[in-house]
Design a protein around this motif. Structure first.
Motif, mmCIF file in Angstrom:
data_model
loop_
_atom_site.group_PDB
_atom_site.id
_atom_site.type_symbol
_atom_site.label_atom_id
_atom_site.label_comp_id
_atom_site.label_asym_id
_atom_site.label_seq_id
_atom_site.Cartn_x
_atom_site.Cartn_y
_atom_site.Cartn_z
ATOM 1 N N THR A 271 0.848 -1.186 0.000
ATOM 2 C CA THR A 271 0.000 0.000 0.000
ATOM 3 C C THR A 271 0.887 1.241 0.000
ATOM 4 O OG1 THR A 271 -1.531 1.369 1.304
ATOM 5 C CG2 THR A 271 -0.330 -0.301 2.519
ATOM 6 N N SER A 272 0.386 2.239 -0.684
ATOM 7 C CA SER A 272 1.155 3.490 -0.744
ATOM 8 C C SER A 272 0.900 4.352 0.491
ATOM 9 C CB SER A 272 0.804 4.259 -2.019
ATOM 10 O OG SER A 272 -0.563 4.595 -1.985
ATOM 11 N N LEU A 273 -0.003 3.890 1.357
ATOM 12 C CA LEU A 273 -0.247 4.644 2.599
ATOM 13 C C LEU A 273 0.682 4.118 3.677
ATOM 14 C CD1 LEU A 273 -4.165 4.872 2.599
ATOM 15 C CD2 LEU A 273 -2.491 6.331 1.479
ATOM 16 N N GLY A 274 1.872 4.656 3.736
ATOM 17 C CA GLY A 274 2.889 4.141 4.657
ATOM 18 C C GLY A 274 3.541 5.220 5.483
ATOM 19 N N GLY A 275 4.789 4.981 5.828
ATOM 20 C CA GLY A 275 5.528 5.916 6.672
ATOM 21 C C GLY A 275 5.715 7.273 6.008
ATOM 22 N N GLY A 276 5.862 7.251 4.686
ATOM 23 C CA GLY A 276 6.026 8.506 3.950
ATOM 24 C C GLY A 276 4.750 9.330 3.999
ATOM 25 N N THR A 277 3.620 8.637 4.008
ATOM 26 C CA THR A 277 2.325 9.326 4.071
ATOM 27 C C THR A 277 2.169 9.986 5.438
ATOM 28 O OG1 THR A 277 1.568 7.388 2.854
ATOM 29 C CG2 THR A 277 -0.123 8.975 3.533
ATOM 30 N N PHE A 278 2.539 9.235 6.465
ATOM 31 C CA PHE A 278 2.446 9.781 7.825
ATOM 32 C C PHE A 278 3.318 11.038 7.956
ATOM 33 C CE2 PHE A 278 4.391 9.763 12.159
ATOM 34 C CZ PHE A 278 3.269 10.223 12.845
ATOM 35 N N LEU A 279 4.546 10.900 7.494
ATOM 36 C CA LEU A 279 5.472 12.025 7.642
ATOM 37 C C LEU A 279 5.093 13.188 6.714
ATOM 38 C CD1 LEU A 279 7.993 13.186 8.909
ATOM 39 C CD2 LEU A 279 9.388 11.846 7.341
ATOM 40 N N GLY A 280 4.723 12.867 5.491
ATOM 41 C CA GLY A 280 4.373 13.913 4.523
ATOM 42 C C GLY A 280 3.136 14.677 4.952
ATOM 43 N N LEU A 281 2.077 13.944 5.262
ATOM 44 C CA LEU A 281 0.835 14.613 5.692
ATOM 45 C C LEU A 281 1.060 15.324 7.024
ATOM 46 C CD1 LEU A 281 -2.166 12.185 4.972
ATOM 47 C CD2 LEU A 281 -1.783 14.470 4.034
ATOM 48 N N GLY A 282 1.815 14.676 7.887
ATOM 49 C CA GLY A 282 2.093 15.263 9.207
ATOM 50 C C GLY A 282 2.797 16.595 9.083
ATOM 51 N N LYS A 283 3.743 16.667 8.166
ATOM 52 C CA LYS A 283 4.463 17.936 7.968
ATOM 53 C C LYS A 283 3.511 19.016 7.455
ATOM 54 C CE LYS A 283 9.305 16.727 7.314
ATOM 55 N NZ LYS A 283 10.451 16.639 6.414
ATOM 56 N N LEU A 284 2.657 18.616 6.524
ATOM 57 C CA LEU A 284 1.719 19.595 5.962
ATOM 58 C C LEU A 284 0.698 20.072 6.989
ATOM 59 C CD1 LEU A 284 0.909 18.051 2.447
ATOM 60 C CD2 LEU A 284 2.277 20.093 2.931
ATOM 61 N N LEU A 285 0.217 19.127 7.786
ATOM 62 C CA LEU A 285 -0.903 19.456 8.680
ATOM 63 C C LEU A 285 -0.463 20.077 10.011
ATOM 64 C CD1 LEU A 285 -3.136 16.268 8.162
ATOM 65 C CD2 LEU A 285 -3.542 18.552 7.251
ATOM 66 N N THR A 286 0.732 19.755 10.458
ATOM 67 C CA THR A 286 1.131 20.244 11.796
ATOM 68 C C THR A 286 2.310 21.220 11.766
ATOM 69 O OG1 THR A 286 2.799 18.550 12.225
ATOM 70 C CG2 THR A 286 0.532 17.970 12.767
ATOM 71 N N LYS A 287 2.886 21.370 10.591
ATOM 72 C CA LYS A 287 4.084 22.232 10.441
ATOM 73 C C LYS A 287 5.315 21.657 11.144
ATOM 74 C CE LYS A 287 1.628 25.486 8.374
ATOM 75 N NZ LYS A 287 1.170 24.910 7.122
ATOM 76 N N CYS A 288 5.243 20.400 11.529
ATOM 77 C CA CYS A 288 6.419 19.752 12.116
ATOM 78 C C CYS A 288 7.528 19.703 11.090
ATOM 79 C CB CYS A 288 6.082 18.299 12.456
ATOM 80 S SG CYS A 288 5.504 18.105 14.092
ATOM 81 N N LYS A 289 8.742 19.714 11.574
ATOM 82 C CA LYS A 289 9.878 19.696 10.641
ATOM 83 C C LYS A 289 10.498 18.298 10.515
ATOM 84 C CE LYS A 289 10.225 24.127 9.559
ATOM 85 N NZ LYS A 289 8.771 24.254 9.363
ATOM 86 N N SER A 290 10.241 17.453 11.508
ATOM 87 C CA SER A 290 10.908 16.143 11.467
ATOM 88 C C SER A 290 9.982 15.035 11.977
ATOM 89 C CB SER A 290 12.165 16.167 12.342
ATOM 90 O OG SER A 290 11.780 16.223 13.703
ATOM 91 N N PHE A 291 10.412 13.811 11.689
ATOM 92 C CA PHE A 291 9.649 12.650 12.146
ATOM 93 C C PHE A 291 9.615 12.609 13.677
ATOM 94 C CE2 PHE A 291 9.220 8.143 13.278
ATOM 95 C CZ PHE A 291 8.132 7.777 12.491
#
Ligand SMILES: Nc1ncnc2c1ncn2[C@@H]1O[C@H](COP(=O)(O)OP(=O)(O)O)[C@@H](O)[C@H]1O
Ligand SMILES: CC(C)(COP(=O)(O)O)[C@@H](O)C(=O)NCCC(=O)O
Length: 395
Positions: free
Chosen positions: A187-207
């Motif tokens: 599935t393409s919904l993996g760790g990259g999705t968590f980190l990518g969406l997380g960065k967009l939605l929370t403005k976090c800079k890192s995992f």
């Protein structure tokens, strides 16, 4: 062989790389003592058995220059190989796997004089897990309801199992034996999705920042629960409690709020839960497809995080009604790199090299913490994989 060449070619083959979509993973052998010779014992057949540790390091793929510097200063120079600017004449072959083994092959050749001996990514993952399960004690464990329990691996009853590798994307592989496997799903919904969406939605800079946030959050602020739909009651007829998530992020439909109105920690928590739950469920469905009872989860997304492991375990337990078991691995993020490392021995069969060339003979976990990899002066994330004590055969 000229002794200088012997030293040259054996030393550097103690490094393997797995270059993924998000992270570069390194596994390398660090002999006890300052150099290989100090730690080696020459055995009857002319081989030297070298005592040492398998060490682990990781770098973000986007910061590949740090990785190049690390290899140049800590591995090439430490091995007595000095190639400040490798040229075509100074080729050093190193095992490499992952997409980056293709993407960055020219860069490594140009900057370090390293030529990649490419190993297939799925093959490496499977070899890495089999190596760990067969060789390293207390490697696999279950995690449920806050309880971590190590799993005793029966070598005669290891297969078949499902390997779920959660990297940037997710691969699901049915493993039937050494080198016997099939990638059955992903599935393409993996760790990259968590980190990518997380960065967009929370403005976090890192995992790590995103994980920190998720610790503090409450997913129920954003997730729509069964109880939210059913007026606070369970939907027991179909086995759903009122607290089960009916729809991840579903509350945002009707809350009338903007993204800024939510706390970033709640968003991070919902996201982590959504990704973990979804992977757990897809894993279970694939296990069901092939009648597999054991599911090993690997990949750097897990990072030994209790909440992630608990969510995955609950999903597997819930959907399989306790039939299937989710298991995790201590060296979860280094499966591909370890597999590539162990392939130094595979290639020795059928060519001029003697069997067991660089074969990892035995491994005992070294839990001594800071003492691991102490000769390394420049920064790398070393804490993620505990060193594995082992000895290797040099022919
Ligand atoms: N320090 C980190 N930096 C970035 N991502 C990390 C880090 N630690 C864990 N991760 C998570 O692990 C995922 C990458 O896992 P990995 O198994 O290395 O996959 P890949 O081979 O695709 O790089 C990331 O997408 C992210 O979710
Ligand atoms: C393409 C990949 C094998 C690459 O591995 P990764 O770098 O993510 O560890 C992986 O991202 C993947 O399996 N993606 C899922 C594709 C799919 O089955 O939909």
């Amino acid at each position: 062989m000229d002794p200088k060449d012997y030293r040259f070619s054996t030393q550097i083959s103690h490094l393997a790389l797995d270059i993924g979509g998000t992270l570069i993973k390194l596994v390398y052998f660090s002999p006890n003592g300052d150099n290989c010779e100090d730690g080696s014992i020459v055995v009857g057949n002319g081989c030297s058995v070298v005592q040492g540790r398998l060490c682990f390091a990781k770098f973000e793929t986007r910061k590949i220059d740090d990785c190049l510097e690390f290899i140049r200063f800590n591995i090439l120079q430490h091995s007595g190989v000095q190639h400040p600017n490798g040229t075509a004449g100074d080729k050093i072959s190193v095992k490499a796997t992952g997409g980056g083994a293709f993407k960055f092959a020219e860069l490594f050749k140009e900057k370090l004089g390293i030529v990649f001996d490419k190993e297939d990514e799925m093959h490496s993952l499977v070899s890495g897990v089999n190596f760990l399960l067969k060789t390293v004690p207390r490697e696999a464990f279950t995690y449920l309801d806050g309880q971590k329990e190590f799993v005793q691996i029966d070598h005669n009853d290891l297969y078949p199992y499902l390997l779920v590798n959660i990297g940037s994307g997710v691969s699901m592989i049915k493993v039937d034996g050494d080198g016997k496997y099939e990638r059955i799903s992903g599935t393409s919904l993996g760790g990259g999705t968590f980190l990518g969406l997380g960065k967009l939605l929370t403005k976090c800079k890192s995992f790590d920042e995103l994980l920190e946030l998720s610790h503090l959050g409450n997913n129920r602020v954003i997730d729509m629960l069964v109880g939210d739909i059913y007026g606070g009651t369970d939907y027991s007829k179909i086995g759903l409690s009122s607290t089960a998530i009916a729809s991840s992020f579903g509350k945002a439909i009707s809350d009338g709020k903007e993204l800024e109105d939510y706390q970033p920690e709640d968003v991070a928590r919902s996201l982590l839960r959504m990704i973990s739950n979804n992977i757990g469920q897809i894993a279970y469905l694939n296990a069901l497809r092939f009648g597999l009872k054991r599911i090993f989860f690997g990949g750097f997304f897990i990072r030994g995080l209790e909440y992630t492991m608990d969510t995955i375990s609950v999903a597997v337990h819930f959907w399989s009604r306790g039939e299937a078991k989710a298991m995790f691995l201590r060296h979860e993020g280094f499966l591909g790199a370890l597999g590539a490392f162990t392939s130094y021995k595979d290639k020795s069969h059928g060519n001029d090299l003697k069997p067991h060339h660089h074969a990892v003979q035995r491994a005992v976990l070294n839990c001594s913490g800071d003492d691991n990899c102490r000769h390394i002066p420049i920064t790398a994330n070393l804490s993620d994989g505990e060193a594995i004590e082992c000895s290797i055969n040099l022919v």
